[in-house]
Design a protein around this motif. Structure first.
Motif, PDB file in Angstrom:
ATOM      1  N   LEU A 264      18.754  34.878  63.850  1.00  0.00           N
ATOM      2  CA  LEU A 264      19.174  33.649  64.538  1.00  0.00           C
ATOM      3  C   LEU A 264      19.408  32.521  63.535  1.00  0.00           C
ATOM      4  N   LEU A 265      18.523  32.441  62.563  1.00  0.00           N
ATOM      5  CA  LEU A 265      18.700  31.419  61.516  1.00  0.00           C
ATOM      6  C   LEU A 265      20.023  31.649  60.783  1.00  0.00           C
ATOM      7  N   ALA A 266      20.270  32.917  60.451  1.00  0.00           N
ATOM      8  CA  ALA A 266      21.491  33.239  59.696  1.00  0.00           C
ATOM      9  C   ALA A 266      22.728  32.898  60.532  1.00  0.00           C
ATOM     10  N   ASP A 267      22.708  33.248  61.814  1.00  0.00           N
ATOM     11  CA  ASP A 267      23.860  32.945  62.685  1.00  0.00           C
ATOM     12  C   ASP A 267      24.103  31.439  62.719  1.00  0.00           C
ATOM     13  N   GLY A 268      23.013  30.681  62.819  1.00  0.00           N
ATOM     14  CA  GLY A 268      23.144  29.221  62.881  1.00  0.00           C
ATOM     15  C   GLY A 268      23.664  28.653  61.566  1.00  0.00           C
ATOM     16  N   ILE A 269      23.122  29.142  60.453  1.00  0.00           N
ATOM     17  CA  ILE A 269      23.529  28.606  59.142  1.00  0.00           C
ATOM     18  C   ILE A 269      25.003  28.923  58.886  1.00  0.00           C
ATOM     19  N   ALA A 270      25.431  30.081  59.348  1.00  0.00           N
ATOM     20  CA  ALA A 270      26.842  30.463  59.143  1.00  0.00           C
ATOM     21  C   ALA A 270      27.782  29.458  59.821  1.00  0.00           C
ATOM     22  N   ASN A 271      27.275  28.769  60.824  1.00  0.00           N
ATOM     23  CA  ASN A 271      28.112  27.780  61.532  1.00  0.00           C
ATOM     24  C   ASN A 271      27.983  26.373  60.969  1.00  0.00           C
ATOM     25  N   ILE A 272      27.162  26.201  59.938  1.00  0.00           N
ATOM     26  CA  ILE A 272      27.001  24.856  59.374  1.00  0.00           C
ATOM     27  C   ILE A 272      28.015  24.659  58.244  1.00  0.00           C
ATOM     28  N   GLU A 273      28.838  23.664  58.407  1.00  0.00           N
ATOM     29  CA  GLU A 273      29.865  23.332  57.417  1.00  0.00           C
ATOM     30  C   GLU A 273      29.213  23.060  56.050  1.00  0.00           C
ATOM     31  N   GLY A 274      29.671  23.738  55.023  1.00  0.00           N
ATOM     32  CA  GLY A 274      29.163  23.456  53.672  1.00  0.00           C
ATOM     33  C   GLY A 274      28.050  24.408  53.226  1.00  0.00           C
ATOM     34  N   LEU A 275      27.494  25.180  54.170  1.00  0.00           N
ATOM     35  CA  LEU A 275      26.472  26.159  53.775  1.00  0.00           C
ATOM     36  C   LEU A 275      27.040  27.564  53.934  1.00  0.00           C
ATOM     37  N   SER A 276      26.569  28.488  53.113  1.00  0.00           N
ATOM     38  CA  SER A 276      27.060  29.853  53.288  1.00  0.00           C
ATOM     39  C   SER A 276      25.900  30.844  53.236  1.00  0.00           C
ATOM     40  N   VAL A 277      26.026  31.866  54.056  1.00  0.00           N
ATOM     41  CA  VAL A 277      24.988  32.887  54.119  1.00  0.00           C
ATOM     42  C   VAL A 277      25.692  34.218  54.347  1.00  0.00           C
ATOM     43  N   ASP A 278      25.176  35.250  53.690  1.00  0.00           N
ATOM     44  CA  ASP A 278      25.778  36.572  53.865  1.00  0.00           C
ATOM     45  C   ASP A 278      25.035  37.273  55.003  1.00  0.00           C
ATOM     46  N   ARG A 279      25.574  37.115  56.231  1.00  0.00           N
ATOM     47  CA  ARG A 279      24.827  37.582  57.401  1.00  0.00           C
ATOM     48  C   ARG A 279      24.603  39.089  57.364  1.00  0.00           C
ATOM     49  N   GLY A 280      25.575  39.815  56.806  1.00  0.00           N
ATOM     50  CA  GLY A 280      25.469  41.276  56.766  1.00  0.00           C
ATOM     51  C   GLY A 280      24.298  41.745  55.923  1.00  0.00           C
ATOM     52  N   ASN A 281      23.844  40.880  55.040  1.00  0.00           N
ATOM     53  CA  ASN A 281      22.776  41.255  54.107  1.00  0.00           C
ATOM     54  C   ASN A 281      21.387  41.006  54.657  1.00  0.00           C
ATOM     55  N   ILE A 282      21.312  40.381  55.840  1.00  0.00           N
ATOM     56  CA  ILE A 282      19.973  40.010  56.316  1.00  0.00           C
ATOM     57  C   ILE A 282      19.425  41.104  57.218  1.00  0.00           C
ATOM     58  N   LYS A 283      18.432  41.801  56.684  1.00  0.00           N
ATOM     59  CA  LYS A 283      17.934  42.985  57.396  1.00  0.00           C
ATOM     60  C   LYS A 283      16.464  42.836  57.790  1.00  0.00           C
ATOM     61  N   SER A 284      15.799  41.811  57.234  1.00  0.00           N
ATOM     62  CA  SER A 284      14.366  41.698  57.566  1.00  0.00           C
ATOM     63  C   SER A 284      14.017  40.231  57.794  1.00  0.00           C
ATOM     64  N   ASN A 285      12.947  39.748  57.189  1.00  0.00           N
ATOM     65  CA  ASN A 285      12.493  38.378  57.497  1.00  0.00           C
ATOM     66  C   ASN A 285      12.795  37.394  56.365  1.00  0.00           C
ATOM     67  N   ILE A 286      13.571  37.832  55.367  1.00  0.00           N
ATOM     68  CA  ILE A 286      13.869  36.953  54.224  1.00  0.00           C
ATOM     69  C   ILE A 286      15.362  36.649  54.221  1.00  0.00           C
ATOM     70  N   LEU A 287      15.676  35.387  54.054  1.00  0.00           N
ATOM     71  CA  LEU A 287      17.081  34.973  54.131  1.00  0.00           C
ATOM     72  C   LEU A 287      17.381  33.983  53.006  1.00  0.00           C
ATOM     73  N   TYR A 288      18.446  34.250  52.298  1.00  0.00           N
ATOM     74  CA  TYR A 288      18.894  33.302  51.260  1.00  0.00           C
ATOM     75  C   TYR A 288      20.202  32.679  51.723  1.00  0.00           C
ATOM     76  N   PHE A 289      20.363  31.368  51.463  1.00  0.00           N
ATOM     77  CA  PHE A 289      21.663  30.740  51.727  1.00  0.00           C
ATOM     78  C   PHE A 289      21.999  29.786  50.587  1.00  0.00           C
ATOM     79  N   ASP A 290      23.287  29.425  50.524  1.00  0.00           N
ATOM     80  CA  ASP A 290      23.768  28.595  49.408  1.00  0.00           C
ATOM     81  C   ASP A 290      24.468  27.355  49.936  1.00  0.00           C
ATOM     82  N   ILE A 291      24.452  26.320  49.104  1.00  0.00           N
ATOM     83  CA  ILE A 291      25.343  25.176  49.357  1.00  0.00           C
ATOM     84  C   ILE A 291      26.663  25.516  48.674  1.00  0.00           C
ATOM     85  N   LYS A 292      27.753  25.400  49.425  1.00  0.00           N
ATOM     86  CA  LYS A 292      29.050  25.770  48.843  1.00  0.00           C
ATOM     87  C   LYS A 292      29.408  24.839  47.687  1.00  0.00           C
TER      88      LYS A 292
END
Ligand SMILES: Cc1ncc(COP(=O)(O)O)c(C=O)c1O
Length: 355
Positions: A264-292
């Motif tokens: 859910l966090l990844a889905d939400g972050i993917a919709n935030i302008e300026g942030l990027s997350v590789d949703r396909g890579n999130i398989k457990s409880n750890i999530l990394y995201f970047d500022i574009k």
């Protein structure tokens, strides 16, 4: 004051009420004399869960890996491990400092694997110039590689190579239950080909302290002496084991919830302008995201990150805590202390990270 939403790690989880009760009522003895009934129960239970002959309670995941590797490897031998592995990065070089073990880092792929060809070509031939390659360690799930689970097929391939070269395979399974939930398979299938595994009670399973090493009777017999030498022989350790038993009986279902929350966090972050997350890579409880690239941080974030280049460090935005793990790269970890509502609040705040 707003509730603190601490997404820095699953190590921040607090013991449940049931754990506190179990701690208060635990039957105790001196575990160095092997007389603590609650520790004995936990060790029998964990050996059975992992499908191994024996288990040993240790204070931490770091000590679990250190004891295991020191048990497998003689001084002056070499161990193969990923260049993003926790043991290489975050365990203070203990295997070299205390074991005289030479570490050979091989490139971790983004899914936490090491290429089979890289492993094969790193094994030393028998030559007086070379250390003997004594062991390899894999990490499952892989913390720095998106919390990725390693599959049993991959582990089997590595185990074959290890066996054919008289090497031992150790698994740092600090989050092995996350891997088993992510892949929907029995945890035994993830460790059956390994000579030893360490897993943590004190991360997603929410116990306050403690990790477990599992392996053969002989391995655990030797590991027990090394644990003692490192100062890890604890006396009335049943107060730790009691919470660990509750972890295994009651907290494994929570891991599935944590994985949903990470999605859910990844889905939400993917919709935030300026942030990027590789949703396909999130398989457990750890999530990394970047500022574009080219995006400017808001003032609060700039204040916290200016002149900082030593990673990871804590970020506190309003009531949300998380980590910056590299330049403009951030980590969030879901766990028992995080609710669905917290996910919504977090997404709102992350939406304000940029100008
Ligand atoms: C993959 C992995 N291995 C080992 C450890 C070490 O565990 P501990 O903090 O209990 O020493 C951690 C801790 O976060 C980890 O993420």
């Amino acid at each position: 004051m707003d509730r603190i939403i601490d997404l820095r790690s699953d190590t921040v989880t607090m013991p449940t009420d049931e754990m506190r009760q179990a701690i208060a009522n635990a039957k105790l003895g001196d575990d160095v004399f092997r007389e603590d009934p609650t520790v004995n129960e936990l060790e029998e239970k964990t050996a059975q869960i992992m499908g191994k002959e024996a288990s040993l309670l240790v204070p931490s995941g770091t000590m679990g890996n250190l004891v295991s590797i020191l048990t497998h490897c003689q001084r002056g031998t070499e161990i193969l491990l990923g260049d993003k592995s926790h043991t290489f990065y975050y365990e203070a070089g203990g295997i070299s400092a205390f074991g005289g073990i030479h570490s050979r880092q091989l490139k971790n792929q983004s899914d936490g694997t090491i290429k089979i060809s890289d492993i094969q070509s790193a094994i030393r031939i028998d030559n007086v110039h070379f250390p003997r390659t004594a062991a390899i360690t894999l990490e499952n799930t892989h913390n720095l590689c998106n919390g990725s689970p390693l599959t049993p097929e991959y582990i089997r391939d590595v185990a074959h190579i290890a066996k054919n070269n008289s090497m031992k395979l150790h698994i740092d399974g600090a989050r092995i239950f996350n891997a088993s939930v992510a892949l929907n398979i029995d945890v035994k299938d993830l460790v059956m080909d390994a000579d030893s595994v360490t897993f943590c009670l004190s991360k997603g399973l929410s116990a306050p302290v403690g990790s477990i090493i599992c392996g053969s009777d002989k391995f655990i017999y030797n590991a027990r002496r090394i644990r003692k030498a490192l100062g890890g022989g604890m006396r009335q350790a049943g107060i730790i084991a009691a919470a660990g038993i509750v972890s295994l009986d009651k907290m494994i279902d929570q891991i599935g919830v944590d994985h949903e929350n990470a999605q859910l966090l990844a889905d939400g972050i993917a919709n935030i302008e300026g942030l990027s997350v590789d949703r396909g890579n999130i398989k457990s409880n750890i999530l990394y995201f970047d500022i574009k690239k080219g995006k400017t941080r808001n003032k609060e974030l700039i204040n916290q990150t200016a002149d900082r280049n030593l990673y990871p460090f804590d970020i506190i935005l309003n009531n949300i805590y998380f980590l910056e793990t590299g330049p403009s790269r951030f980590r969030l970890v879901t766990h028992y202390g995080i609710t669905r509502k917290d996910i919504q609040s977090t997404l709102q705040i992350l939406g304000e990270m940029l100008d």
